[in-house]
Scaffold this active site. Structure first.
Site, PDB file in Angstrom:
ATOM      1  N   GLU A 278      10.464  87.374  27.531  1.00 42.35           N
ATOM      2  CA  GLU A 278      11.710  86.900  28.155  1.00 42.35           C
ATOM      3  C   GLU A 278      12.619  88.106  28.277  1.00 42.35           C
ATOM      4  O   GLU A 278      12.946  88.737  27.266  1.00 42.35           O
ATOM      5  CB  GLU A 278      12.377  85.817  27.305  1.00 42.35           C
ATOM      6  CG  GLU A 278      11.662  84.482  27.311  1.00 42.35           C
ATOM      7  CD  GLU A 278      11.596  83.841  28.674  1.00 42.35           C
ATOM      8  OE1 GLU A 278      12.335  84.251  29.588  1.00 42.35           O
ATOM      9  OE2 GLU A 278      10.765  82.931  28.821  1.00 42.35           O
TER      10      GLU A 278
ATOM     11  N   CYS B 151      21.440  87.032  28.526  1.00 42.52           N
ATOM     12  CA  CYS B 151      20.447  87.249  29.583  1.00 42.52           C
ATOM     13  C   CYS B 151      20.727  86.311  30.756  1.00 42.52           C
ATOM     14  O   CYS B 151      20.328  86.583  31.879  1.00 42.52           O
ATOM     15  CB  CYS B 151      19.055  87.019  29.044  1.00 42.52           C
ATOM     16  SG  CYS B 151      18.913  85.466  28.164  1.00 42.52           S
TER      17      CYS B 151
ATOM     18  N   GLU C 100       9.548  79.137  26.707  1.00 43.16           N
ATOM     19  CA  GLU C 100      10.026  78.944  25.345  1.00 43.16           C
ATOM     20  C   GLU C 100      10.821  77.639  25.277  1.00 43.16           C
ATOM     21  O   GLU C 100      11.224  77.086  26.291  1.00 43.16           O
ATOM     22  CB  GLU C 100      10.940  80.107  24.935  1.00 43.16           C
ATOM     23  CG  GLU C 100      10.239  81.450  25.034  1.00 43.16           C
ATOM     24  CD  GLU C 100      10.852  82.503  24.133  1.00 43.16           C
ATOM     25  OE1 GLU C 100      11.587  83.352  24.653  1.00 43.16           O
ATOM     26  OE2 GLU C 100      10.593  82.463  22.915  1.00 43.16           O
TER      27      GLU C 100
ATOM     28  N   SER D 113      14.593  93.810  26.908  1.00 41.88           N
ATOM     29  CA  SER D 113      14.777  94.422  28.225  1.00 41.88           C
ATOM     30  C   SER D 113      13.456  94.527  28.992  1.00 41.88           C
ATOM     31  O   SER D 113      12.374  94.496  28.405  1.00 41.88           O
ATOM     32  CB  SER D 113      15.383  95.814  28.055  1.00 41.88           C
ATOM     33  OG  SER D 113      14.494  96.611  27.309  1.00 41.88           O
TER      34      SER D 113
HETATM   35  P1  NAP Z   1      15.443  95.906  23.933  1.00 42.39           P
HETATM   36  O1  NAP Z   1      16.005  97.258  23.794  1.00 42.39           O
HETATM   37  O2  NAP Z   1      14.330  95.678  24.883  1.00 42.39           O
HETATM   38  O3  NAP Z   1      14.988  95.486  22.458  1.00 42.39           O
HETATM   39  C1  NAP Z   1      14.466  94.205  22.158  1.00 42.39           C
HETATM   40  C2  NAP Z   1      13.639  94.324  20.894  1.00 42.39           C
HETATM   41  O4  NAP Z   1      12.469  95.113  21.148  1.00 42.39           O
HETATM   42  C3  NAP Z   1      14.352  95.014  19.732  1.00 42.39           C
HETATM   43  O5  NAP Z   1      13.953  94.428  18.527  1.00 42.39           O
HETATM   44  C4  NAP Z   1      13.842  96.436  19.859  1.00 42.39           C
HETATM   45  O6  NAP Z   1      13.968  97.196  18.689  1.00 42.39           O
HETATM   46  C5  NAP Z   1      12.393  96.159  20.200  1.00 42.39           C
HETATM   47  N1  NAP Z   1      11.663  97.286  20.788  1.00 42.39           N
HETATM   48  C6  NAP Z   1      12.151  98.393  21.417  1.00 42.39           C
HETATM   49  N2  NAP Z   1      11.146  99.196  21.805  1.00 42.39           N
HETATM   50  C7  NAP Z   1       9.994  98.604  21.430  1.00 42.39           C
HETATM   51  C8  NAP Z   1       8.611  98.938  21.548  1.00 42.39           C
HETATM   52  N3  NAP Z   1       8.212 100.051  22.154  1.00 42.39           N
HETATM   53  N4  NAP Z   1       7.694  98.085  21.038  1.00 42.39           N
HETATM   54  C9  NAP Z   1       8.072  96.950  20.433  1.00 42.39           C
HETATM   55  N5  NAP Z   1       9.348  96.590  20.283  1.00 42.39           N
HETATM   56  C10 NAP Z   1      10.315  97.392  20.781  1.00 42.39           C
HETATM   57  O7  NAP Z   1      16.571  94.851  24.282  1.00 42.39           O
HETATM   58  P2  NAP Z   1      18.008  94.718  23.607  1.00 42.39           P
HETATM   59  O8  NAP Z   1      18.822  95.893  24.015  1.00 42.39           O
HETATM   60  O9  NAP Z   1      17.878  94.454  22.155  1.00 42.39           O
HETATM   61  O10 NAP Z   1      18.535  93.362  24.257  1.00 42.39           O
HETATM   62  C11 NAP Z   1      19.099  93.299  25.537  1.00 42.39           C
HETATM   63  C12 NAP Z   1      18.089  92.829  26.550  1.00 42.39           C
HETATM   64  O11 NAP Z   1      17.513  91.595  26.144  1.00 42.39           O
HETATM   65  C13 NAP Z   1      18.694  92.559  27.913  1.00 42.39           C
HETATM   66  O12 NAP Z   1      17.868  93.088  28.924  1.00 42.39           O
HETATM   67  C14 NAP Z   1      18.712  91.037  28.003  1.00 42.39           C
HETATM   68  O13 NAP Z   1      18.694  90.519  29.290  1.00 42.39           O
HETATM   69  C15 NAP Z   1      17.501  90.679  27.238  1.00 42.39           C
HETATM   70  N6  NAP Z   1      17.544  89.291  26.768  1.00 42.39           N
HETATM   71  C16 NAP Z   1      16.745  88.370  27.362  1.00 42.39           C
HETATM   72  C17 NAP Z   1      16.773  87.048  26.958  1.00 42.39           C
HETATM   73  C18 NAP Z   1      15.874  86.035  27.600  1.00 42.39           C
HETATM   74  O14 NAP Z   1      15.573  85.049  26.961  1.00 42.39           O
HETATM   75  N7  NAP Z   1      15.437  86.226  28.826  1.00 42.39           N
HETATM   76  C19 NAP Z   1      17.620  86.659  25.923  1.00 42.39           C
HETATM   77  C20 NAP Z   1      18.434  87.616  25.344  1.00 42.39           C
HETATM   78  C21 NAP Z   1      18.376  88.941  25.765  1.00 42.39           C
HETATM   79  P3  NAP Z   1      15.356  97.978  18.360  1.00 42.39           P
HETATM   80  O15 NAP Z   1      16.014  97.135  17.381  1.00 42.39           O
HETATM   81  O16 NAP Z   1      14.947  99.294  17.789  1.00 42.39           O
HETATM   82  O17 NAP Z   1      16.137  98.139  19.621  1.00 42.39           O
END
Ligand code: NAP
Ligand code: MG
Length: 477
Positions: free
Chosen positions: A248, A282, A457, A227
Site C-alpha cells: 500500500e 496516503c 487490506e 512510499s
Molecule cells: P517509506 O520511507 O517507504 O517507509 C515505510 C517503511 O519501510 C518504514 O518502516 C521504512 O523504514 C521501511 N523501509 C525503508 N526502506 C526499506 C527497504 N529497503 N526494505 C524494507 N523496508 C524499508 O515511507 P514513509 O516515509 O515511512 O511513509 C510515507 C509514505 O507511506 C507515503 O508515500 C504514503 O503515501 C505512504 N502511506 C501509504 C498508505 C496506504 O495505505 N496506501 C498509508 C500510509 C502511508 P524506516 O523507518 O527506516 O524509514
C-alpha cells in the site's frame, strides 16, 4: 543507558548497543524514549522464533486466537487516552486524532477477534463420481510487516490482527521515526496472551533490518505500507524469491468540486482531506479539481478556512494542525512550495513557523495545472494544488490522469455526475460528498495503479493475503 526500550523476540525483550532517540516533532528537544535497533542476528532469531511457534498457533483453536485479539482490543480501548497522547507526542498529530487512532486500532482488533472464528472454506461435489472437492484456507506461515510513521498504531494493527487471526506468526518492523506506538502495541499483545514467538518486534532502519526481513528465506509473505520507491524494491525482492507480497503506497488523490456542489460541504471536504493530520495521509486530497463556475467562491471560502486553522502543540485541545513529522519531511514540503511558485502557481501559506518544532502553514497552490510536477508528485504534507476545469468530463479526465489510484472524491448534487464518477474513477476508493480521507475498518481498503499491489487490506478481504487456499479431493469409496 537506562530504560532503553527493547526488541521483542521469541518471547523475550532483547537489548542491543545501537540505540535511537525518539523525539517529539512539536518540541524536538523533548526525547520520548530510547529504542534499541535490532541487530541482523536478532532479526534472524525473530524469524526463527516465529517459524518455530507458528505451527502450534495455527493448530490452536480459533477460540484462542479470538481471545487474544479480543483482549488486546479491550486493553487498547481502556488505555486510549494515554496511548493516544504517546502517539501524538511521537508523530505530531493532534491529541484528538491520536486518541482516535488508538480507538480505531482497538476496533480493528475487535473486528478480527470475530473474523478469527469465521475463516471458512467451501465444499463441492467433484465432477467425478464418489469424489468430493474441499477448499480450505491455511495460514501462510511467517509474515513480515513493514509499516510507515503516519499511522504508527493503526497500520501495525490492521496488518497484525488479520495475520494473527489466520494463524500466522508475525515479525513487525515499524518506522524508525515512531517506534513507541509499535512497542506499546507489542506490550498489549503480550498482556493479551500472545504465545512466545508468535509476535515479534524488530526495530531499526528500513534499509538494513527491513530489507533483511524482506529477503529472509523463512518469511513467506511481506505486507508493506509506505512510499512507492521502497515498495517497488520490495516487490522486486519478493518476486525473485516467489514470496507473497502486498503493498500500500502513495497517492495524489483528487477531490472534484462541480458547480452544483454544496459549497460548505465542498470546503469542509477539502479542508479536512488536504490539511488534517498535517496532510500526512496516503488518502489526503492533494489535487482540488474545481469547475469554473464555483471556482472563485470555493477558493475564497477554502482559503479563509485555511488561514483560520490553528497550528500548535498537538496536546493543546485548541490545536487543529500539528507539526510535520520531521525536519527532512518539512524541508521536502517547503521545496515543493517553492517549486509550485516556480511553476507559476500563486501560493498561499506554505511558510515555516518561526518557533520550535517542524511547523508549516497549510498551503494552496492556486492556478495549478495537472502537468506541473507539484500537481503530479506525492508531497505528503499539508499542500494542495487547485486546478480549474471547464466541465465534468474534463474534471474526470484530470482526476484519472495520475500514476496513482488510491482514493478519489467528488462533491456534487447531481446523481448522474456522482454515479458516473464512482464508476469511472480509476482509484480503489471513491467518495461522494465526503473527503478522500476517512475510511471504515470493516470494508476493503486499497488502491490501483502505483498506489497498491496485491490483495486488499482491512475488512474480511484482508484474509486473501494472510491465507493460502488449498483444494483437497477425497474419494470416499
Ligand atoms: P517509506 O520511507 O517507504 O517507509 C515505510 C517503511 O519501510 C518504514 O518502516 C521504512 O523504514 C521501511 N523501509 C525503508 N526502506 C526499506 C527497504 N529497503 N526494505 C524494507 N523496508 C524499508 O515511507 P514513509 O516515509 O515511512 O511513509 C510515507 C509514505 O507511506 C507515503 O508515500 C504514503 O503515501 C505512504 N502511506 C501509504 C498508505 C496506504 O495505505 N496506501 C498509508 C500510509 C502511508 P524506516 O523507518 O527506516 O524509514
Ligand atoms: Mg521514511
Amino acid at each position: 543507558m537506562g530504560n532503553v526500550k527493547k526488541n521483542y523476540i521469541g518471547g523475550e525483550w532483547l537489548a542491543s548497543d545501537d540505540v535511537s532517540e525518539n523525539r517529539n516533532p512539536a518540541r524536538p528537544d523533548e526525547i520520548i524514549g530510547h529504542y534499541a535497533r535490532a541487530t541482523n542476528e536478532q532479526l534472524n532469531q525473530a524469524v526463527a522464533a516465529a517459524k518455530a511457534a507458528q505451527p502450534a498457533w495455527a493448530a490452536a483453536t480459533p477460540q484462542l486466537r479470538s481471545d487474544v485479539l479480543g483482549k488486546a482490543a479491550a486493553i487498547m480501548m481502556e488505555r486510549s487516552q494515554e496511548l493516544g497522547r504517546l502517539l501524538s507526542r511521537e508523530e505530531g498529530k493532534t491529541l484528538a486524532e491520536g486518541v482516535g487512532e488508538i480507538v480505531r486500532s482497538a476496533q480493528i482488533f475487535q473486528f478480527y477477534c470475530g473474523e478469527a472464528l469465521r475463516i471458512a472454506g467451501q465444499k463441492f461435489d467433484s465432477v467425478r463420481p464418489g469424489v468430493e472437492a474441499e477448499i480450505t484456507r491455511e495460514p501462510i506461515g511467517v509474515v513480515g510487516l513493514v509499516t510507515p510513521w503516519n499511522f504508527p498504531t493503526a497500520i501495525p494493527a490492521w496488518k497484525s490482527a488479520p495475520a494473527l487471526a489466520a494463524g500466522n506468526a508475525v515479525v513487525l518492523k515499524p518506522a524508525e521515526l515512531t517506534p513507541a506506538s509499535a512497542h506499546v502495541m507489542t506490550e498489549i499483545l503480550i498482556e493479551a496472551g500472545v504465545p512466545a514467538g508468535v509476535f515479534n518486534l524488530v526495530m531499526g532502519s528500513g534499509s538494513r533490518i527491513g530489507q533483511a526481513l524482506v529477503e529472509h528465506p523463512d518469511v513467506a509473505g511481506i505486507s508493506f505500507t509506505g512510499s512507492v520507491p521502497v515498495g517497488r524494491g520490495i516487490a522486486r525482492t519478493c518476486a525473485e524469491r516467489m514470496k507473497k507480497v502486498q503493498l500500500e503506497m502513495g497517492g495524489k488523490n483528487p477531490l472534484v468540486v462541480l458547480d452544483d456542489a454544496d459549497l460548505d460541504i465542498a470546503v469542509n471536504c477539502a479542508l479536512n482531506g488536504a490539511f488534517f493530520s498535517t496532510g500526512q495521509k496516503c488518502t489526503a486530497s492533494s489535487r482540488l479539481i474545481v469547475q469554473a463556475g464555483i471556482h472563485d467562491a470555493f477558493v475564497e471560502k477554502l482559503n479563509a478556512a485555511r488561514a483560520a486553522l490553528r497550528l500548535g502543540d498537538p496536546l493543546d485541545a485548541n490545536t487543529q494542525i500539528g507539526p510535520v513529522v520531521s525536519e527532512s519531511q518539512l524541508n521536502g514540503n517547503l521545496e515543493y512550495v517553492a517549486l509550485a511558485a516556480e511553476e507559476g502557481c500563486e501560493v498561499v501559506g506554505g511558510e515555516r513557523l518561526n518557533r520550535d518544532g517542524y511547523f508549516q502553514t497549510p498551503a494552496l497552490f492556486l492556478g495549478a495545472n495537472n502537468a506541473m510536477r507539484s500537481a503530479r508528485e506525492e508531497i505528503f504534507g499539508p499542500c494542495a494544488s487547485v486546478i480549474k476545469v471547464g466541465d465534468f468530463d474534463e474534471a474526470l479526465a484530470v482526476a484519472n490522469d495520475t500514476e496513482f489510484g488510491l482514493s478519489s472524491a467528488i462533491c456534487t448534487s447531481s446523481l448522474k455526475s456522482a454515479t458516473t464518477f464512482r464508476r469511472q474513477s480509476q482509484a480503489g476508493m471513491a467518495m461522494v460528498n465526503l473527503p478522500t480521507a476517512g475510511v471504515d475498518y470493516h470494508v476493503p481498503f486499497g488502491g490501483r495503479k502505483a498506489s497498491s499491489l496485491g490483495s486488499r487490506e482491512q475488512g474480511a478481504l484482508a484474509m486473501e493475503f494472510y491465507t493460502a487456499v488449498k483444494t483437497s479431493y477425497v474419494f470416499a469409496g
